[in-house]
Design an enzyme around this catalytic site. Structure first.
Site, short mmCIF file in Angstrom:
data_model
loop_
_atom_site.label_atom_id
_atom_site.label_comp_id
_atom_site.label_asym_id
_atom_site.label_seq_id
_atom_site.Cartn_x
_atom_site.Cartn_y
_atom_site.Cartn_z
N PRO A 135 0.82 -1.22 0.00
CA PRO A 135 0.00 0.00 0.00
C PRO A 135 0.85 1.27 0.00
O PRO A 135 0.36 2.34 -0.33
CB PRO A 135 -0.82 -0.12 1.29
CG PRO A 135 -0.15 -1.15 2.10
CD PRO A 135 0.61 -2.03 1.18
N GLU B 24 2.44 -7.43 8.21
CA GLU B 24 2.75 -6.00 8.12
C GLU B 24 3.75 -5.72 7.00
O GLU B 24 4.20 -4.59 6.82
CB GLU B 24 3.34 -5.53 9.46
CG GLU B 24 2.38 -5.65 10.63
CD GLU B 24 1.08 -4.90 10.37
OE1 GLU B 24 0.01 -5.49 10.55
OE2 GLU B 24 1.16 -3.73 9.94
N ASP C 23 -8.15 1.63 -24.90
CA ASP C 23 -8.51 1.45 -23.49
C ASP C 23 -8.57 2.79 -22.77
O ASP C 23 -7.85 3.73 -23.11
CB ASP C 23 -7.42 0.62 -22.78
CG ASP C 23 -7.41 -0.82 -23.19
OD1 ASP C 23 -8.40 -1.27 -23.78
OD2 ASP C 23 -6.39 -1.48 -22.93
N ARG D 245 -2.44 -8.62 -20.88
CA ARG D 245 -3.31 -8.26 -22.00
C ARG D 245 -2.59 -7.30 -22.97
O ARG D 245 -3.06 -7.10 -24.10
CB ARG D 245 -4.62 -7.66 -21.55
CG ARG D 245 -4.51 -6.34 -20.84
CD ARG D 245 -5.85 -5.90 -20.29
NE ARG D 245 -6.81 -5.62 -21.34
CZ ARG D 245 -6.84 -4.48 -22.04
NH1 ARG D 245 -5.93 -3.54 -21.81
NH2 ARG D 245 -7.75 -4.29 -22.96
O1 LIG Z 1 -2.85 -3.73 1.25
C1 LIG Z 1 -1.81 -4.51 0.81
C2 LIG Z 1 -1.25 -5.49 1.67
C3 LIG Z 1 -0.18 -6.26 1.20
C4 LIG Z 1 0.33 -6.06 -0.07
C5 LIG Z 1 -0.23 -5.09 -0.91
C6 LIG Z 1 -1.29 -4.30 -0.47
C7 LIG Z 1 -1.84 -3.27 -1.38
C8 LIG Z 1 -2.89 -2.42 -1.15
C9 LIG Z 1 -2.97 -1.65 -2.33
N1 LIG Z 1 -2.02 -2.06 -3.17
O2 LIG Z 1 -1.32 -3.05 -2.60
#
Ligand SMILES: Oc1ccccc1-c1ccno1
Length: 246
Positions: free
Chosen positions: A88, A115, A172, A157
């Site tokens: 994230p 985590e 696209d 794709r």
């Molecule tokens: O929320 C996550 C937890 C682990 C690995 C990736 C993510 C994530 C959230 C949004 N993009 O990747």
């Protein structure tokens, strides 16, 4: 293209055996190899995580299994991969990044749970190959396997020959060029009337110029409604230029 995925949930990647990616694998356009991280653990519980230094909630994925796994995967092949770390806290995964990654010969995905992965793993491989930390959106998941499915589909794709002749990714939403900052407009197919609802007359006119203009206007209208942040960047002239070229 070769794709490796190292995960503690190999079964999560089963969808890579079906549909567009599955067909590309069957045709030999894509070489996908899924590896169970626990193969590189040596204790009876196949431990992959531990408590975080400095305290705090959750668990962190240990560096040793990842190091052994990535050494085994990377040393098995000539050349260097791009390691893609779903997180994230990564850079946004965009159509532009999908295009860039689709042009690489080898990608290694490292979906983490808990985590995240001990930072030293990212540093170790960042000293050796191209490592990209990538987010698929501003929300938090339980792990990176779903982001891997999303990214692999978006990348696969784009590979030559994967989409049938009748399909094209040039038009696209977000495709580089005229659609780069535009959402695709509405689409219609037979029957000509359904539950009293017809088809926009222009689409039945056979007038390609008018149809193209209508599609452009609808793309702008939808973008303005759903993604005002993009509309500032969208360029009608680029869209019109694309029309003239097609
Ligand atoms: O929320 C996550 C937890 C682990 C690995 C990736 C993510 C994530 C959230 C949004 N993009 O990747």
């Amino acid at each position: 293209m070769r794709l490796d995925v190292v995960t503690i949930f190999p079964e999560y990647l089963e969808p890579l055996n079906v549909s567009l990616v599955g067909k590309a694998r069957a045709r030999g356009q894509l070489d996908v190899r899924v590896h169970d991280l626990r193969e590189w653990t040596h204790d009876k519980h196949n431990t992959v995580d531990d408590t975080p230094y400095g305290g705090g909630p959750g668990m962190v994925m240990k560096p040793e299994p990842w190091g052994e796994a990535l050494d085994a995967v990377i040393d098995s092949q000539e050349g260097d991969p791009v390691i893609v770390v779903p997180t994230p806290s990564g850079k946004p995964f965009t159509q532009q990044l999908a295009v860039e990654l689709s042009e690489k010969p080898w990608l290694v995905f490292t979906p983490a749970r808990y985590e995240g992965i001990d930072r030293r793993v990212i540093e170790e491989y960042g000293d050796r190959v191209d490592v990209r930390e990538v987010s698929i959106g501003d929300y938090v998941l339980a792990g990176g396997e779903a982001p891997v499915l999303v990214m692999v589909e978006a990348i696969a794709r784009l590979l030559p020959g994967v989409l049938g002749n009748s399909a094209s990714h040039q038009d696209d939403s977000f495709a580089p060029g005229a659609m780069a900052d535009l959402l695709e407009g509405p689409v219609y197919t037979k029957p000509p009337e359904w539950r009293g609802r017809g088809i926009p007359e222009v689409l039945l006119s056979g007038h390609h110029g008018k149809i193209a203009r209508w599609r452009r206007d609808e793309a702008f209208r939808r973008t303005d409604r759903n993604r005002p942040d993009l509309i500032e960047r969208a360029d009608p002239a680029a869209f019109d230029k694309k029309d003239r070229e097609t």
